[in-house]
Design a protein around this motif. Structure first.
Motif, PDB file in Angstrom:
ATOM      1  N   GLY A 182       0.844  -1.188   0.000  1.00 42.23           N
ATOM      2  CA  GLY A 182       0.000   0.000   0.000  1.00 42.23           C
ATOM      3  C   GLY A 182       0.881   1.240   0.000  1.00 42.23           C
ATOM      4  N   ASP A 183       0.270   2.411   0.101  1.00 45.65           N
ATOM      5  CA  ASP A 183       1.054   3.651   0.051  1.00 45.65           C
ATOM      6  C   ASP A 183       2.074   3.737   1.174  1.00 45.65           C
ATOM      7  OD1 ASP A 183      -0.207   4.756  -2.246  1.00 45.65           O
ATOM      8  OD2 ASP A 183      -1.953   5.232  -1.024  1.00 45.65           O
ATOM      9  N   TYR A 184       1.738   3.233   2.333  1.00 42.23           N
ATOM     10  CA  TYR A 184       2.668   3.263   3.457  1.00 42.23           C
ATOM     11  C   TYR A 184       2.610   1.940   4.233  1.00 42.23           C
ATOM     12  CZ  TYR A 184      -1.781   4.604   5.580  1.00 42.23           C
ATOM     13  OH  TYR A 184      -3.104   4.648   5.951  1.00 42.23           O
ATOM     14  N   LYS A 185       2.216   0.877   3.541  1.00 43.33           N
ATOM     15  CA  LYS A 185       2.072  -0.453   4.154  1.00 43.33           C
ATOM     16  C   LYS A 185       3.092  -1.411   3.546  1.00 43.33           C
ATOM     17  CE  LYS A 185      -2.915   0.250   4.778  1.00 43.33           C
ATOM     18  NZ  LYS A 185      -2.920   0.329   6.242  1.00 43.33           N
ATOM     19  N   TYR A 186       3.700  -2.233   4.402  1.00 37.24           N
ATOM     20  CA  TYR A 186       4.748  -3.152   3.970  1.00 37.24           C
ATOM     21  C   TYR A 186       4.524  -4.526   4.591  1.00 37.24           C
ATOM     22  CZ  TYR A 186       7.215   1.065   2.479  1.00 37.24           C
ATOM     23  OH  TYR A 186       7.564   2.231   1.870  1.00 37.24           O
ATOM     24  N   ASP A 187       4.809  -5.562   3.810  1.00 31.14           N
ATOM     25  CA  ASP A 187       4.736  -6.947   4.280  1.00 31.14           C
ATOM     26  C   ASP A 187       6.082  -7.622   4.040  1.00 31.14           C
ATOM     27  OD1 ASP A 187       2.018  -6.781   4.984  1.00 31.14           O
ATOM     28  OD2 ASP A 187       1.407  -7.178   2.915  1.00 31.14           O
ATOM     29  N   GLY A 188       6.515  -8.401   5.021  1.00 27.82           N
ATOM     30  CA  GLY A 188       7.787  -9.102   4.872  1.00 27.82           C
ATOM     31  C   GLY A 188       7.828 -10.357   5.723  1.00 27.82           C
ATOM     32  N   GLU A 189       8.921 -11.082   5.585  1.00 29.05           N
ATOM     33  CA  GLU A 189       9.099 -12.335   6.322  1.00 29.05           C
ATOM     34  C   GLU A 189      10.469 -12.375   6.981  1.00 29.05           C
ATOM     35  OE1 GLU A 189       6.434 -15.651   3.945  1.00 29.05           O
ATOM     36  OE2 GLU A 189       8.511 -15.314   3.313  1.00 29.05           O
ATOM     37  N   PHE A 190      10.484 -12.932   8.179  1.00 28.42           N
ATOM     38  CA  PHE A 190      11.728 -13.266   8.858  1.00 28.42           C
ATOM     39  C   PHE A 190      11.869 -14.786   8.830  1.00 28.42           C
ATOM     40  CE2 PHE A 190      10.927  -9.135  10.860  1.00 28.42           C
ATOM     41  CZ  PHE A 190      12.195  -8.563  10.785  1.00 28.42           C
ATOM     42  N   VAL A 191      13.050 -15.264   8.495  1.00 30.09           N
ATOM     43  CA  VAL A 191      13.332 -16.694   8.554  1.00 30.09           C
ATOM     44  C   VAL A 191      14.063 -16.974   9.857  1.00 30.09           C
ATOM     45  CG1 VAL A 191      14.528 -18.637   7.503  1.00 30.09           C
ATOM     46  CG2 VAL A 191      13.403 -16.936   6.061  1.00 30.09           C
ATOM     47  N   VAL A 192      13.423 -17.730  10.730  1.00 28.52           N
ATOM     48  CA  VAL A 192      14.012 -18.092  12.021  1.00 28.52           C
ATOM     49  C   VAL A 192      14.612 -19.490  11.882  1.00 28.52           C
ATOM     50  CG1 VAL A 192      13.600 -18.449  14.476  1.00 28.52           C
ATOM     51  CG2 VAL A 192      12.351 -16.662  13.244  1.00 28.52           C
ATOM     52  N   ASN A 193      15.922 -19.579  11.831  1.00 27.38           N
ATOM     53  CA  ASN A 193      16.627 -20.843  11.645  1.00 27.38           C
ATOM     54  C   ASN A 193      17.050 -21.378  13.006  1.00 27.38           C
ATOM     55  OD1 ASN A 193      18.074 -23.018  10.803  1.00 27.38           O
ATOM     56  ND2 ASN A 193      19.703 -21.862   9.805  1.00 27.38           N
ATOM     57  N   LEU A 194      16.268 -22.288  13.537  1.00 29.67           N
ATOM     58  CA  LEU A 194      16.562 -22.834  14.868  1.00 29.67           C
ATOM     59  C   LEU A 194      17.802 -23.713  14.868  1.00 29.67           C
ATOM     60  CD1 LEU A 194      12.960 -23.794  16.059  1.00 29.67           C
ATOM     61  CD2 LEU A 194      14.241 -21.703  16.546  1.00 29.67           C
ATOM     62  N   ARG A 195      18.241 -24.148  13.708  1.00 32.51           N
ATOM     63  CA  ARG A 195      19.406 -25.032  13.670  1.00 32.51           C
ATOM     64  C   ARG A 195      20.704 -24.307  13.315  1.00 32.51           C
ATOM     65  NH1 ARG A 195      15.863 -26.824   9.574  1.00 32.51           N
ATOM     66  NH2 ARG A 195      16.522 -26.411   7.437  1.00 32.51           N
ATOM     67  N   GLN A 196      20.690 -22.980  13.335  1.00 37.82           N
ATOM     68  CA  GLN A 196      21.876 -22.245  12.913  1.00 37.82           C
ATOM     69  C   GLN A 196      23.064 -22.476  13.835  1.00 37.82           C
ATOM     70  OE1 GLN A 196      20.547 -18.140  12.873  1.00 37.82           O
ATOM     71  NE2 GLN A 196      21.421 -17.748  14.885  1.00 37.82           N
ATOM     72  N   TRP A 197      22.798 -22.644  15.132  1.00 35.89           N
ATOM     73  CA  TRP A 197      23.921 -22.860  16.049  1.00 35.89           C
ATOM     74  C   TRP A 197      24.545 -24.235  15.835  1.00 35.89           C
ATOM     75  CZ3 TRP A 197      25.948 -18.809  18.150  1.00 35.89           C
ATOM     76  CH2 TRP A 197      25.140 -17.699  18.396  1.00 35.89           C
ATOM     77  N   TYR A 198      23.715 -25.250  15.553  1.00 32.83           N
ATOM     78  CA  TYR A 198      24.267 -26.574  15.270  1.00 32.83           C
ATOM     79  C   TYR A 198      25.020 -26.559  13.945  1.00 32.83           C
ATOM     80  CZ  TYR A 198      24.769 -31.533  14.393  1.00 32.83           C
ATOM     81  OH  TYR A 198      25.305 -32.771  14.122  1.00 32.83           O
ATOM     82  N   GLU A 199      24.508 -25.821  12.964  1.00 26.27           N
ATOM     83  CA  GLU A 199      25.180 -25.744  11.671  1.00 26.27           C
ATOM     84  C   GLU A 199      26.561 -25.116  11.800  1.00 26.27           C
ATOM     85  OE1 GLU A 199      21.217 -25.355   8.776  1.00 26.27           O
ATOM     86  OE2 GLU A 199      22.278 -23.566   9.473  1.00 26.27           O
ATOM     87  N   LYS A 200      26.719 -24.205  12.761  1.00 26.07           N
ATOM     88  CA  LYS A 200      28.025 -23.566  12.961  1.00 26.07           C
ATOM     89  C   LYS A 200      28.982 -24.461  13.739  1.00 26.07           C
ATOM     90  CE  LYS A 200      26.211 -18.829  12.949  1.00 26.07           C
ATOM     91  NZ  LYS A 200      25.984 -17.602  13.756  1.00 26.07           N
ATOM     92  N   SER A 201      28.457 -25.151  14.750  1.00 28.00           N
ATOM     93  CA  SER A 201      29.332 -25.895  15.661  1.00 28.00           C
ATOM     94  C   SER A 201      29.423 -27.384  15.350  1.00 28.00           C
ATOM     95  CB  SER A 201      28.854 -25.714  17.101  1.00 28.00           C
ATOM     96  OG  SER A 201      27.590 -26.360  17.287  1.00 28.00           O
ATOM     97  N   GLY A 202      28.343 -27.957  14.806  1.00 29.30           N
ATOM     98  CA  GLY A 202      28.306 -29.400  14.613  1.00 29.30           C
ATOM     99  C   GLY A 202      28.194 -30.162  15.908  1.00 29.30           C
ATOM    100  N   ASP A 203      27.904 -29.471  16.991  1.00 26.20           N
ATOM    101  CA  ASP A 203      27.808 -30.077  18.321  1.00 26.20           C
ATOM    102  C   ASP A 203      26.355 -30.068  18.751  1.00 26.20           C
ATOM    103  OD1 ASP A 203      28.001 -30.947  20.899  1.00 26.20           O
ATOM    104  OD2 ASP A 203      29.488 -29.463  21.527  1.00 26.20           O
TER     105      ASP A 203
END
Length: 582
Positions: A182-203
């Motif tokens: 809209g003229d001053y309306k915005y829609d968006g998405e956040f991706v919440v990656n719950l596995r990001q810490w495991y992907e970094k550490s592998g632990d």
């Protein structure tokens, strides 16, 4: 006189109308853009231009839902423009942060006999978070959160997931990354990656465990935080329900339906299905749709009848070894076992069920193409075998095989075992027709017997089906056997830089024990070696190649004639001796 009076009145009206000046009003933001929407607290420039001079008093002011702001007032009756009346034609103005939202007006009033009013409307917007749609979070998932905002100019929004005074996840997005609705309306998405810490550490100890967490969404414009959304959310344990039949008739599809609570997971590929029997293991990856549902299908045409077991495992995408190796070699590993901790499989959720693949009722013979499932790349060569399975002896068979759709997998040649005599054949890129007899009468049974070899090439990307559309099988008495045929499925992917072809997770390659034994006849002869003949120019050729056109294979008619003649002579002599005995 009346005409003169009317003329005078008309001149006065026209003169009065012509005397009304043209006024132009603009609202300009801090970047010099003309705007119709502004945020609370925004600095703007108000520009007023009057083309003609006026000798009447004038006033310029802002009005709206609250008491207005006077910008200029001049009561003189001398001719003047805006610069002469107000000393300037532009005003720097900051929208007060305590103003209510709504439509405001910039007015220029010229006080003649009546008031001449010129105005421009603009809307004042309070930056805010309109809505946050939070779906269910599941352990080791990746979830999209929808956010709707209202703001007249750019800033950024941020998302935080907190627990135990620790910021586990922080995501920031500029308003430019949102879509304008809209003229001053915005829609968006956040991706919440719950596995990001495991992907970094592998632990596995770094994973976000199921439990309660605090979710915050903030909207910031400049250095000011304008709005905040706060909610307690829960990361739930993974769960699923599995639906599979207790038994499947060989040749029918074995369908495993899986309903999970990972409905909102984004790109989750951690669920595998393993099919196990004695000396046999195969697996497939379950691909979840937007409803948390997955369907895994195993083709059973090339599987042996007997008892099997299905294992469904949600791995949580945690493992010290590749996931295909985990589900293939340790398919029955329970999470509570000590070895599961070594493999980081203690967080897995597992389901198992025993099933049976049963023999079709009333069938005399089965014909199938192996491998049943094949995954390859463009320009790769492939080999298939057609297998006949029957407890009764077979004297001849006629097959028609198609590759569809055309252009994905092309047939290039066929080959026959040395015991087979080819009576008729035809070959093109997507069509095979053969009529073969067991002229030497070597087989009393045809259990898992190789009857035809097929060479092919992957031409284009796509999914092809090799299908036996006609299968006439005749026993030793010349009777037609009730036969069921099965398809083979080929997935062709784009050619990669690597010359080594790796088997994909979803490829099924089933090895069928091929019968290469020969039943020795009563008269002595040398048992032939079950090899595939090589193309030769003579009439005894056992291989048919496909080039630019389908080539017809010449038949050794002399041998066929001699065989027929000897059969007729034997039959007549037999009848003669029988009549003598009578």
């Amino acid at each position: 006189m009346r005409l003169l009076a009317c003329l005078i009145i008309t001149i006065i009206v026209v003169t009065t109308a012509a005397a009304q000046p043209q006024v132009y009003i603009d609202v300009v933001d801090s970047k010099g853009n003309l705007v119709n929407y502004v945020n609370l607290g925004d600095p703007v420039k108000i520009r007023v231009i009057m083309v003609e001079r006026t000798k009447y008093p004038l006033a310029i002011f802002i009005t709206g839902p609250v008491e207005g702001k006077l910008l200029c007032k001049n009561n003189s009756e001398t001719p003047k423009n805006i610069d002469e009346a107000c000393g300037k034609s532009e005003w720097d103005f900051k929208i007060p942060e305590d103003w209510p939202e709504g439509v405001y007006h910039i007015k220029v009033n010229i006080y003649e006999v009546g008031t001449v009013e010129r105005f421009k409307d603009f809307r004042v917007v309070k930056p805010k978070i309109v809505s946050v749609n939070i779906p269910e979070f599941v352990y080791q998932g990746k979830t999209k959160i929808s956010v709707s905002l209202e703001t007249a100019n750019k800033g950024y929004a941020s998302l935080r997931l907190r627990g135990n005074n620790i910021d586990y996840i922080l995501v920031e997005k500029s308003i430019d990354e949102f879509s304008k609705s809209g003229d001053y309306k915005y829609d968006g998405e956040f991706v919440v990656n719950l596995r990001q810490w495991y992907e970094k550490s592998g632990d596995i100890s770094s994973t976000l465990q199921p439990g309660s967490y605090l979710l915050e969404v903030k909207l910031t414009i400049g250095s000011k935080e304008w709005d905040k959304f706060v909610k307690v959310v829960e990361i739930k344990k993974p769960r699923f329900d599995v639906f599979v039949k207790d038994s499947v008739i060989k040749g029918d599809q074995l369908v495993v339906d899986i309903q999970t609570n990972r409905k909102y997971d984004y790109e989750y590929e951690g669920i595998y299905v393993t099919l196990v029997s004695k000396n046999f293991v195969t697996y497939k990856k379950a691909l979840i749709d937007e409803n948390g549902y997955a369907k895994v299908i195993f083709e059973t045409s090339a599987l042996l009848e007997g008892d099997y077991e299905i294992y469904v495992r949600d791995t949580g995408l945690t493992s010290t070894i590749p996931l295909p190796e985990l589900v293939q070699r340790h398919y029955d590993l329970k999470p509570e076992e000590e070895y599961a901790k070594i493999l980081q499989a203690q967080d897995d959720v597992i389901f198992s069920k025993k099933i049976a693949i049963t023999k079709p009722l009333g069938l005399d013979a089965e014909i199938y193409i192996v491998p049943v499932g094949y995954s390859t790349q463009v320009e790769s060569k492939m080999s298939f075998e057609v297998i006949l399975n029957s407890s009764r002896g077979v004297s001849a068979f006629e097959l028609i095989i198609y590759s569809s759709p055309s252009g994905i997998v092309d047939f290039s040649s066929i080959s026959l075992p040395n015991w087979a005599t080819l009576v008729d054949s035809s070959l093109s890129s997507d069509y095979i027709k053969v009529f073969v007899v067991d002229q030497k009468n070597q087989f009393k049974t045809a259990e898992n017997l190789k009857i035809l070899g097929i060479s092919a090439e992957a031409k284009n990307e796509g999914e092809a089906v090799l299908e036996i559309r006609k299968a006439n099988v005749f026993d030793k008495d010349g009777k037609t056997l009730l036969t069921k045929s099965y398809k083979s499925y080929v997935n062709v992917e784009a050619k990669t830089s690597s010359s080594v072809q790796n088997e994909t997770d979803n490829t099924i390659v089933v090895e069928i024990p091929v019968n290469t034994s020969y039943e020795k006849p009563s008269t002595s002869f040398t048992t032939p070696t079950p090899t595939t003949a090589v193309l030769q120019p003579e009439n005894t050729t056992q291989t048919l190649n496909y080039g630019s056109e389908a080539q017809a294979l010449e038949v050794d008619y002399q041998k066929v004639f001699m065989f027929t003649l000897s059969f007729v002579a034997t039959y007549i002599l037999g009848k003669f001796f029988i009549s003598r005995k009578k």
